[in-house]
Design an enzyme around this catalytic site. Structure first.
Site, PDB file in Angstrom:
ATOM      1  N   GLY A 132       0.801  -1.207   0.000  1.00 41.91           N
ATOM      2  CA  GLY A 132       0.000   0.000   0.000  1.00 41.91           C
ATOM      3  C   GLY A 132       0.840   1.265   0.000  1.00 41.91           C
ATOM      4  O   GLY A 132       0.410   2.316   0.485  1.00 41.91           O
TER       5      GLY A 132
ATOM      6  N   SER B  69       1.676   3.356  -2.256  1.00 37.14           N
ATOM      7  CA  SER B  69       1.402   4.423  -3.221  1.00 37.14           C
ATOM      8  C   SER B  69       0.430   5.482  -2.711  1.00 37.14           C
ATOM      9  O   SER B  69       0.050   6.388  -3.457  1.00 37.14           O
ATOM     10  CB  SER B  69       0.870   3.839  -4.535  1.00 37.14           C
ATOM     11  OG  SER B  69       1.883   3.095  -5.187  1.00 37.14           O
TER      12      SER B  69
ATOM     13  N   SER C 125      -7.267  -1.791  12.513  1.00 36.93           N
ATOM     14  CA  SER C 125      -8.245  -0.713  12.621  1.00 36.93           C
ATOM     15  C   SER C 125      -8.914  -0.798  13.983  1.00 36.93           C
ATOM     16  O   SER C 125      -9.163  -1.897  14.501  1.00 36.93           O
ATOM     17  CB  SER C 125      -9.317  -0.829  11.532  1.00 36.93           C
ATOM     18  OG  SER C 125     -10.355   0.105  11.758  1.00 36.93           O
TER      19      SER C 125
ATOM     20  N   TYR D 112     -15.798  -5.626   7.416  1.00 36.46           N
ATOM     21  CA  TYR D 112     -14.479  -4.986   7.556  1.00 36.46           C
ATOM     22  C   TYR D 112     -13.888  -5.299   8.927  1.00 36.46           C
ATOM     23  O   TYR D 112     -12.715  -5.679   9.052  1.00 36.46           O
ATOM     24  CB  TYR D 112     -14.644  -3.486   7.368  1.00 36.46           C
ATOM     25  CG  TYR D 112     -13.379  -2.669   7.539  1.00 36.46           C
ATOM     26  CD1 TYR D 112     -12.443  -2.597   6.517  1.00 36.46           C
ATOM     27  CD2 TYR D 112     -13.139  -1.948   8.710  1.00 36.46           C
ATOM     28  CE1 TYR D 112     -11.288  -1.825   6.657  1.00 36.46           C
ATOM     29  CE2 TYR D 112     -12.005  -1.177   8.856  1.00 36.46           C
ATOM     30  CZ  TYR D 112     -11.070  -1.121   7.831  1.00 36.46           C
ATOM     31  OH  TYR D 112      -9.932  -0.361   7.983  1.00 36.46           O
ATOM     32  N   ALA D 113     -14.692  -5.148   9.969  1.00 32.42           N
ATOM     33  CA  ALA D 113     -14.229  -5.406  11.327  1.00 32.42           C
ATOM     34  C   ALA D 113     -13.737  -6.839  11.485  1.00 32.42           C
ATOM     35  O   ALA D 113     -12.727  -7.096  12.158  1.00 32.42           O
ATOM     36  CB  ALA D 113     -15.351  -5.119  12.322  1.00 32.42           C
ATOM     37  N   ALA D 114     -14.440  -7.777  10.854  1.00 31.68           N
ATOM     38  CA  ALA D 114     -14.055  -9.184  10.975  1.00 31.68           C
ATOM     39  C   ALA D 114     -12.662  -9.436  10.398  1.00 31.68           C
ATOM     40  O   ALA D 114     -11.872 -10.199  10.970  1.00 31.68           O
ATOM     41  CB  ALA D 114     -15.086 -10.063  10.265  1.00 31.68           C
TER      42      ALA D 114
ATOM     43  N   LYS E 296     -10.205  -7.243  10.148  1.00 29.48           N
ATOM     44  CA  LYS E 296      -9.202  -6.607  10.993  1.00 29.48           C
ATOM     45  C   LYS E 296      -9.026  -7.354  12.318  1.00 29.48           C
ATOM     46  O   LYS E 296      -7.921  -7.423  12.871  1.00 29.48           O
ATOM     47  CB  LYS E 296      -9.568  -5.143  11.246  1.00 29.48           C
ATOM     48  CG  LYS E 296      -9.520  -4.282   9.982  1.00 29.48           C
ATOM     49  CD  LYS E 296      -8.118  -4.258   9.362  1.00 29.48           C
ATOM     50  CE  LYS E 296      -8.018  -3.280   8.221  1.00 29.48           C
ATOM     51  NZ  LYS E 296      -6.655  -3.176   7.640  1.00 29.48           N
TER      52      LYS E 296
END
Length: 234
Positions: free
Chosen positions: A14, A16, A130, A142-144, A146
């Site tokens: 990541g 860039s 996060s 998303y939480a899962a 992270k």
């Protein structure tokens, strides 16, 4: 370090944009050699920086890239995306994308690079997590991913601690990056931290830089929040 005559070598995904770019720039300023991995064109021009274009959702490409990297002292997995949706509107493809990028890519890179670090007696791994890993409405998928990253880091930290390798997670709160303007997160505005402003990518980079240093040898298996006080009420 594999060779004291050479600068330490970090692989940063990541690189860039956003947090990944800030981390890569911070390490370069500190004298590291950095291999930046990103699907996007490079945003950094520096004699010690090498850009490797790669789609991190493609497992075979990751394995091939890792096989060609030598003397890697640190891995920072900062690449990420955010897709939001409440129950009843979940997008399986979005969930799969986040899992591939946050969990599977990090797993493949660590599996390929960390054993060699352990053999040499020094290594640093940092995953960008996060604060949402603790759970937030509309961000379950998303939480899962992270939360899974934290579980992986804690598990691997125990495995490699005796061999000079640390594995940690840095979990930012709302951060001033282009992700905040991503149309894919429409309807899920960032929550302003109690300090009254967003976290800056350079602040995250500074913490990552410390975790990669010899001085942080006793810190491993930790999930470190950098959230401007957002975690204090939990």
């Amino acid at each position: 370090m594999s060779n004291e005559a050479l600068p330490r070598h970090a692989v940063v995904t990541g690189s860039s944009g956003g947090i990944g770019q800030a981390i890569a720039e911070d390490l370069l300023a500190a004298g590291w050699r950095v291999t930046g991995v990103d699907r996007a064109a490079p945003a950094i021009t520096h004699a010690a920086f090498t850009h490797r274009p790669l789609d991190l959702t493609q497992g075979a490409q990751i394995v091939a890239l890792a096989a060609g990297l030598e003397n890697v002292d640190a891995l920072v997995h900062a690449a990420g995306v955010l897709r939001v949706a409440p129950l009843g509107q979940l997008d399986a493809a979005a969930g799969a994308l986040m899992w591939q990028l946050h969990v599977d890519a990090g797993t493949r890179l660590a599996d390929a690079l960390v054993p060699a670090m352990a053999e040499r007696g020094f290594g640093r791994v940092v995953f960008i997590g996060s604060r949402v890993a603790q759970g937030l409405p509309g961000r379950g998928q998303y939480a899962a991913t992270k939360a899974a990253v934290i579980a992986l880091a804690r598990s691997w930290a125990v495995e490699v601690a005796p061999r000079g390798v640390t594995v940690n997670v840095v979990s930012p709160g709302a951060t001033a990056t282009p992700m905040l303007k991503d149309p894919a997160r429409a309807g899920s505005a960032p929550r302003m931290p109690p300090m009254g402003r967003l976290v800056e990518p350079r602040e995250i980079a500074a913490l990552v830089g410390y975790l990669l240093s010899p001085a942080a040898a006793a810190i491993t298996g930790q999930n470190l929040n950098i959230c401007g006080g957002s975690s204090l009420s939990q």
